[in-house]
Write an enzyme that holds these catalytic residues in place. Structure first.
Site, PDB file in Angstrom:
ATOM      1  N   SER A   1      13.304  -3.755  19.828  1.00 43.34           N
ATOM      2  CA  SER A   1      14.465  -4.640  19.743  1.00 43.34           C
ATOM      3  C   SER A   1      14.329  -5.835  20.687  1.00 43.34           C
ATOM      4  O   SER A   1      15.298  -6.246  21.318  1.00 43.34           O
ATOM      5  CB  SER A   1      15.731  -3.852  20.069  1.00 43.34           C
ATOM      6  OG  SER A   1      15.640  -3.260  21.360  1.00 43.34           O
TER       7      SER A   1
ATOM      8  N   SER B   1      25.528  -8.807  25.085  1.00 41.46           N
ATOM      9  CA  SER B   1      24.137  -9.118  24.786  1.00 41.46           C
ATOM     10  C   SER B   1      23.979 -10.172  23.700  1.00 41.46           C
ATOM     11  O   SER B   1      24.479 -11.274  23.826  1.00 41.46           O
ATOM     12  CB  SER B   1      23.404  -7.835  24.422  1.00 41.46           C
ATOM     13  OG  SER B   1      22.045  -8.099  24.301  1.00 41.46           O
ATOM     14  N   HIS B   2      23.296  -9.783  22.611  1.00 41.36           N
ATOM     15  CA  HIS B   2      22.981 -10.728  21.547  1.00 41.36           C
ATOM     16  C   HIS B   2      24.125 -10.880  20.544  1.00 41.36           C
ATOM     17  O   HIS B   2      24.012 -11.651  19.602  1.00 41.36           O
ATOM     18  CB  HIS B   2      21.742 -10.221  20.809  1.00 41.36           C
ATOM     19  CG  HIS B   2      21.956  -8.821  20.320  1.00 41.36           C
ATOM     20  ND1 HIS B   2      21.941  -7.761  21.189  1.00 41.36           N
ATOM     21  CD2 HIS B   2      22.249  -8.328  19.109  1.00 41.36           C
ATOM     22  CE1 HIS B   2      22.196  -6.654  20.522  1.00 41.36           C
ATOM     23  NE2 HIS B   2      22.393  -6.968  19.252  1.00 41.36           N
TER      24      HIS B   2
ATOM     25  N   ARG C   1      19.494   0.932  10.820  1.00 40.29           N
ATOM     26  CA  ARG C   1      18.194   0.347  11.148  1.00 40.29           C
ATOM     27  C   ARG C   1      17.110   1.214  10.522  1.00 40.29           C
ATOM     28  O   ARG C   1      17.104   2.439  10.689  1.00 40.29           O
ATOM     29  CB  ARG C   1      17.989   0.293  12.656  1.00 40.29           C
ATOM     30  CG  ARG C   1      19.043  -0.501  13.408  1.00 40.29           C
ATOM     31  CD  ARG C   1      18.479  -1.006  14.729  1.00 40.29           C
ATOM     32  NE  ARG C   1      19.495  -1.456  15.657  1.00 40.29           N
ATOM     33  CZ  ARG C   1      20.085  -2.650  15.610  1.00 40.29           C
ATOM     34  NH1 ARG C   1      19.789  -3.498  14.641  1.00 40.29           N
ATOM     35  NH2 ARG C   1      20.977  -2.994  16.515  1.00 40.29           N
TER      36      ARG C   1
ATOM     37  N   THR D   1      16.036   5.187  21.963  1.00 44.74           N
ATOM     38  CA  THR D   1      16.469   3.798  22.056  1.00 44.74           C
ATOM     39  C   THR D   1      17.498   3.657  23.176  1.00 44.74           C
ATOM     40  O   THR D   1      18.416   4.470  23.274  1.00 44.74           O
ATOM     41  CB  THR D   1      17.098   3.364  20.718  1.00 44.74           C
ATOM     42  OG1 THR D   1      16.060   3.330  19.750  1.00 44.74           O
ATOM     43  CG2 THR D   1      17.747   1.995  20.824  1.00 44.74           C
TER      44      THR D   1
ATOM     45  N   ASP E   1      18.120 -10.674  28.482  1.00 42.33           N
ATOM     46  CA  ASP E   1      17.195  -9.545  28.632  1.00 42.33           C
ATOM     47  C   ASP E   1      16.227  -9.405  27.453  1.00 42.33           C
ATOM     48  O   ASP E   1      15.213  -8.742  27.565  1.00 42.33           O
ATOM     49  CB  ASP E   1      17.933  -8.223  28.925  1.00 42.33           C
ATOM     50  CG  ASP E   1      18.947  -7.848  27.871  1.00 42.33           C
ATOM     51  OD1 ASP E   1      19.092  -8.595  26.882  1.00 42.33           O
ATOM     52  OD2 ASP E   1      19.609  -6.801  28.043  1.00 42.33           O
ATOM     53  N   ARG E   2      16.536 -10.031  26.316  1.00 41.04           N
ATOM     54  CA  ARG E   2      15.613  -9.941  25.170  1.00 41.04           C
ATOM     55  C   ARG E   2      14.701 -11.161  25.138  1.00 41.04           C
ATOM     56  O   ARG E   2      15.008 -12.197  25.731  1.00 41.04           O
ATOM     57  CB  ARG E   2      16.395  -9.895  23.855  1.00 41.04           C
ATOM     58  CG  ARG E   2      17.251  -8.677  23.723  1.00 41.04           C
ATOM     59  CD  ARG E   2      17.901  -8.627  22.361  1.00 41.04           C
ATOM     60  NE  ARG E   2      18.620  -7.374  22.217  1.00 41.04           N
ATOM     61  CZ  ARG E   2      18.865  -6.773  21.075  1.00 41.04           C
ATOM     62  NH1 ARG E   2      18.481  -7.321  19.946  1.00 41.04           N
ATOM     63  NH2 ARG E   2      19.516  -5.635  21.034  1.00 41.04           N
TER      64      ARG E   2
ATOM     65  N   ASP F   1      22.408 -12.506  27.050  1.00 43.67           N
ATOM     66  CA  ASP F   1      22.450 -12.161  28.472  1.00 43.67           C
ATOM     67  C   ASP F   1      21.074 -12.200  29.135  1.00 43.67           C
ATOM     68  O   ASP F   1      20.915 -11.750  30.267  1.00 43.67           O
ATOM     69  CB  ASP F   1      23.096 -10.781  28.668  1.00 43.67           C
ATOM     70  CG  ASP F   1      22.329  -9.671  27.976  1.00 43.67           C
ATOM     71  OD1 ASP F   1      21.650  -9.949  26.970  1.00 43.67           O
ATOM     72  OD2 ASP F   1      22.401  -8.510  28.437  1.00 43.67           O
TER      73      ASP F   1
ATOM     74  N   ASP G   1      18.026 -14.035  24.688  1.00 44.00           N
ATOM     75  CA  ASP G   1      19.304 -13.746  24.030  1.00 44.00           C
ATOM     76  C   ASP G   1      20.506 -14.068  24.908  1.00 44.00           C
ATOM     77  O   ASP G   1      20.373 -14.714  25.947  1.00 44.00           O
ATOM     78  CB  ASP G   1      19.343 -12.281  23.590  1.00 44.00           C
ATOM     79  CG  ASP G   1      19.472 -11.341  24.772  1.00 44.00           C
ATOM     80  OD1 ASP G   1      18.994 -11.709  25.861  1.00 44.00           O
ATOM     81  OD2 ASP G   1      20.059 -10.252  24.616  1.00 44.00           O
TER      82      ASP G   1
ATOM     83  N   THR H   1      24.932   2.406  23.116  1.00 37.76           N
ATOM     84  CA  THR H   1      23.551   2.267  23.576  1.00 37.76           C
ATOM     85  C   THR H   1      23.501   1.538  24.914  1.00 37.76           C
ATOM     86  O   THR H   1      22.683   1.840  25.775  1.00 37.76           O
ATOM     87  CB  THR H   1      22.711   1.478  22.541  1.00 37.76           C
ATOM     88  OG1 THR H   1      22.894   2.065  21.253  1.00 37.76           O
ATOM     89  CG2 THR H   1      21.237   1.492  22.886  1.00 37.76           C
TER      90      THR H   1
ATOM     91  N   ARG I   1      30.945  -2.028  24.043  1.00 43.24           N
ATOM     92  CA  ARG I   1      30.980  -3.305  23.332  1.00 43.24           C
ATOM     93  C   ARG I   1      32.067  -3.238  22.277  1.00 43.24           C
ATOM     94  O   ARG I   1      32.083  -2.298  21.475  1.00 43.24           O
ATOM     95  CB  ARG I   1      29.645  -3.616  22.664  1.00 43.24           C
ATOM     96  CG  ARG I   1      28.613  -3.954  23.682  1.00 43.24           C
ATOM     97  CD  ARG I   1      27.358  -4.529  23.098  1.00 43.24           C
ATOM     98  NE  ARG I   1      26.361  -4.512  24.151  1.00 43.24           N
ATOM     99  CZ  ARG I   1      25.071  -4.629  23.956  1.00 43.24           C
ATOM    100  NH1 ARG I   1      24.591  -4.798  22.748  1.00 43.24           N
ATOM    101  NH2 ARG I   1      24.234  -4.598  24.983  1.00 43.24           N
TER     102      ARG I   1
ATOM    103  N   LYS J   1      15.505  -4.729  30.819  1.00 44.49           N
ATOM    104  CA  LYS J   1      14.475  -5.538  30.179  1.00 44.49           C
ATOM    105  C   LYS J   1      14.712  -6.981  30.591  1.00 44.49           C
ATOM    106  O   LYS J   1      15.804  -7.333  31.026  1.00 44.49           O
ATOM    107  CB  LYS J   1      14.503  -5.357  28.673  1.00 44.49           C
ATOM    108  CG  LYS J   1      15.832  -5.607  27.987  1.00 44.49           C
ATOM    109  CD  LYS J   1      15.702  -5.154  26.545  1.00 44.49           C
ATOM    110  CE  LYS J   1      16.937  -5.476  25.729  1.00 44.49           C
ATOM    111  NZ  LYS J   1      18.018  -4.506  25.926  1.00 44.49           N
TER     112      LYS J   1
END
Ligand code: G16
Length: 543
Positions: free
Chosen positions: A365, A113-114, A496, A344, A281-282, A279, A277, A18, A22, A376
C-alpha cells in the site's frame, strides 16, 4: 483556569481500524465525538499525569480545531508538556521522529492519511506509543473498551492558543512547546543518506518532480530537496498544504496521482518522479517511462540499502505485510537475513524493529520505511532511491531491469473495489473462507490451487496471535491471490484483491503487469464471482 468535567455517554463505533480511528469529518465534529475518543485514549494508557505528549497532524480540515481541544484535554488530564508542530502540523513520520528524539510519552497524530479531506471528507486520530509507532492491538482494544464505558471527560476552560510561532506557552498548568515541524526530521535524514552524492546528482542536471498533492509533505520536500539538496525550485509541485488537499485524493498511486504518472510516461518526463500522501507516510516512485510497484521498491531498496551511510553496516532483516509481493523475501534469502511476513498495518512491524530483528519494512500500500522511525516514511523512501541512483549512476528503469535479471520478477497488482455494499462484500469473504479447505487441487482459469488459508500471524517478539488477516490462494503456477477487506475506509466496504505471479524467464521480464497477471485475475473471478456479487464491471483502482 478551571478544569471542567463533562458528563458523557459511550458513542458507537469508536473502534480503531488498520491505523487509528477514521471517520467522516462530520462524524468527528459531532458534539463530544472527538472528546470521548481522546479521553478513552488517555484512560487506556493509564492517564496523563506528568506526561509529555507529541501532537500534530496533516493539516486537513478540522485539524486546527481538534488540536486546540486535545491541548485543553491534555492539560485537564494532568499532562506536564505537549510538543506541538507549528500551526498544528506534523507529518506522520515526523511525529514518530519527534516522539523518539524527544522521548515523549507517545503522541497523538491527526490524520486520515490518503483519504480525501474537507468537511465532506474524512478525519482521523491515532495514538502512537513512546517507541514512536502506532499503538499495537492490545492498546487499541483497550481504547475501544474505554470508549464503550466512558462516563465523563475532562477539559480546561481556556482560550485557544496561537500556534503560529515556535516558542513555549502555557495552557493552564501544561507547557506547550511549539516546534518547527521539519527540523528534527531533516536532521535524521541527513544522518541516514549521502546528501553530498545527491547534491552532486542534482548539480549535474538530474531532473525530478515531486508531487506533494497539496498535503503535508510540501514543506518537508521543499526544505530538503530544494533547500538542502539543490534541486531546482520547480521540483516540488502542489507544495502548499491545503485543508481540503485541493479537493484531491492524496493517495500516491497511478490513479490518484495521474498527472504525475502521465508526465513520467510522456515525452517530457524528468529523470525521476515521486509523490507522497496526505500525512507523508506513503510514497510512489517513478522513473522516466517506469513505474515501480511498492513491492518492487521494497526489494530494490533492500538490495541496495548499503549504498546509504545509515545502512552501510547491512540489514538485520526485512519485513513485509502479507499481501506485499514476495520479491523482498528473495533479497533477504540472497543476503542471508531473515524475512518476516506480518498482517496489513504498520503497527505489526513495531515489535520486529524494536527487537532489532528487522531494519527495512514495506507494504504494497505504498509504504516503505526502516528502523529510523516507527512509521512508514514517504520522503525517506524518495531519498533512499535518490541515494541509490546517485551511487549507481543508473536510471530507475536500469536499476529495475538489473534487479529482475538477478532475482526474477514478481508481477504484482492490487485491484480495489471501493465503496461497495458492506453486506455483499462481507458475505463474499465469508463464503470464500468457508470454501478454503475444498479448493486445493481444483483448477480455475487454467491455474491449480495448491493451498488456501486465512492468514494468521504469531508475533515472534511478544507471542501474540492475530488471526483472520486475509484469505490466501496459492496456485501451483508460482502465483498467489489474496483477498481482504480494507480497515481504513469510512463508507461501505472496500474489497482488496492482491494479485501476484513470479516470472524468471529472461524473455518475459518486461510484460505489461496486468497482462502478465490476467490468468490470476481470471482465476479469482472464477472462484468468487466477485464482479456480479459486488455489481461492478471492474476495480476502481489498479495499483
Ligand atoms: C494504513 C496502514 C497501512 C496499511 C494501509 C492499508 O496506511 O498504516 O499499514 O497497509 O492503511 O490498509 P487497509 O488495506 O486496511 O485499507 P495509511 O497510509 O492509510 O495510514
Amino acid at each position: 483556569m478551571a478544569v471542567k468535567t463533562v458528563a458523557t455517554k459511550p458513542i458507537e463505533g469508536q473502534k480503531p481500524g488498520t491505523s487509528g480511528l477514521r471517520k467522516q469529518t462530520r462524524v468527528f465534529m459531532e458534539p463530544g465525538y472527538l472528546e470521548n475518543f481522546v479521553q478513552s485514549i488517555f484512560d487506556a494508557i493509564g492517564g496523563l499525569q506528568g506526561k509529555t505528549l507529541t501532537l500534530g497532524g496533516d493539516g486537513r480540515y478540522f485539524n486546527k480545531r481538534a488540536i486546540q481541544i486535545i491541548l485543553k484535554m491534555a492539560a485537564a488530564n494532568g499532562a506536564a508538556r505537549a510538543l506541538v508542530g507549528q500551526n498544528g502540523i506534523l507529518s506522520t513520520p515526523a511525529a514518530s521522529a519527534v516522539i523518539r528524539a524527544r522521548k515523549t510519552d507517545g503522541g497523538l497524530i491527526l490524520s486520515a492519511s490518503h483519504n480525501p479531506a474537507g468537511e465532506d471528507g474524512d478525519f482521523g486520530l491515532k495514538y502512537n506509543i513512546p517507541a514512536g509507532g502506532p499503538a499495537p492491538e492490545a492498546v487499541t482494544e483497550a481504547i475501544y473498551r474505554h470508549s464503550r464505558e466512558i462516563r465523563e471527560y475532562h477539559i480546561l476552560e481556556a482560550a485557544d492558543l496561537d500556534l503560529s510561532t515556535c516558542r513555549e506557552v502555557q495552557q493552564g498548568p501544561m507547557t506547550v512547546e511549539i516546534i518547527d515541524p521539519v527540523t528534527i526530521y531533516a536532521d535524521l535524514m541527513r544522518k541516514l543518506f549521502d546528501f553530498d552524492a545527491i547534491r552532486a546528482l542534482f548539480a549535474g542536471g538530474f531532473s525530478m518532480r515531486f508531487d506533494a498533492m497539496h498535503a503535508v509533505t510540501g514543506p518537508y520536500a521543499r526544505a530538503i530537496l530544494e533547500g538542502e539538496l539543490g534541486a531546482p525550485e520547480s521540483t516540488v509541485i502542489n507544495a502548499a498544504p491545503l485543508p481540503d488537499f485541493g479537493g484531491g485524493h492524496p493517495d500516491p498511486n497511478p490513479v490518484y496521482a495521474k498527472p504525475l504518472f502521465d508526465l513520467m510516461m510522456g515525452p517530457d518526463a524528468p529523470d525521476f518522479g515521486a509523490a507522497s500522501d496526505g500525512d507523508g507516510d506513503r510514497n510512489m516512485i517513478l522513473g522516466r517511462g517506469a513505474y515501480v510497484t511498492p513491492s518492487d521498491s521494497l526489494a530494490v531498496l533492500a538490495a541496495n540499502a548499503r549504498l546509504a551511510p545509515g545502512y552501510a553496516a547491512g540489514l538485520k532483516g526485512i519485513a513485509r505485510s502479507m499481501p506485499t509481493s514476495r520479491a523482498a523475501d528473495r533479497v533477504a534469502a540472497k543476503l542471508g537475513i531473515p524475512a518476516f511476513e506480518t498482517p496489513t498495518g504498520w503497527k505489526f512491524f513495531g515489535n520486529l524493529l524494536d527487537a532489532g530483528k528487522a531494519t527495512l519494512c514495506g507494504e504494497e500500500s505504498a509504504g516503505t520505511g526502516s528502523d529510523h522511525v516507527r512509521e512508514k516514511d514517504g520522503l525517506w523512501a524518495v531519498l533512499l532511491w535518490l541515494n541509490i541512483i546517485a551511487r549507481r549512476g543508473e536510471s530507475v528503469q536500469e536499476i529495475l531491469n538489473a534487479h529482475w535479471a538477478d532475482y526474477g520478477r514478481d508481477y504484482y497488482s492490487r485491484h480495489d473495489y471501493e465503496g461497495v455494499d458492506k453486506a455483499a462484500a462481507e458475505a463474499l469473504v465469508a463464503d470464500l473462507r468457508a470454501r478454503l479447505t475444498e479448493l486445493p487441487g481444483q483448477t480455475f482459469a487454467g491455474l491449480t490451487v495448491a493451498a488456501a488459508d486465512d492468514f494468521s500471524y504469531n508475533d515472534p517478539v511478544d507471542g501474540s496471535t492475530s488471526s483472520g488477516q486475509g484469505l490466501r490462494l496459492f496456485f501451483a503456477e508460482n502465483a498467489r491471490a489474496v483477498l481482504r477487506l480494507s480497515g481504513t475506509g469510512t463508507v461501505g466496504a472496500t474489497l482488496r484483491v492482491y494479485l501476484e505471479r513470479f516470472e524468471d524467464d529472461p524473455g518475459k521480464l518486461a510484460l505489461d503487469a496486468q497482462d502478465a497477471l490476467a490468468p490470476v485475475t481470471a482465476a479469482v473471478e472464477e472462484i468468487t464471482g466477485l464482479k456480479s456479487r459486488l455489481g461492478r464491471d471492474g476495480p476502481d483502482v489498479r495499483t
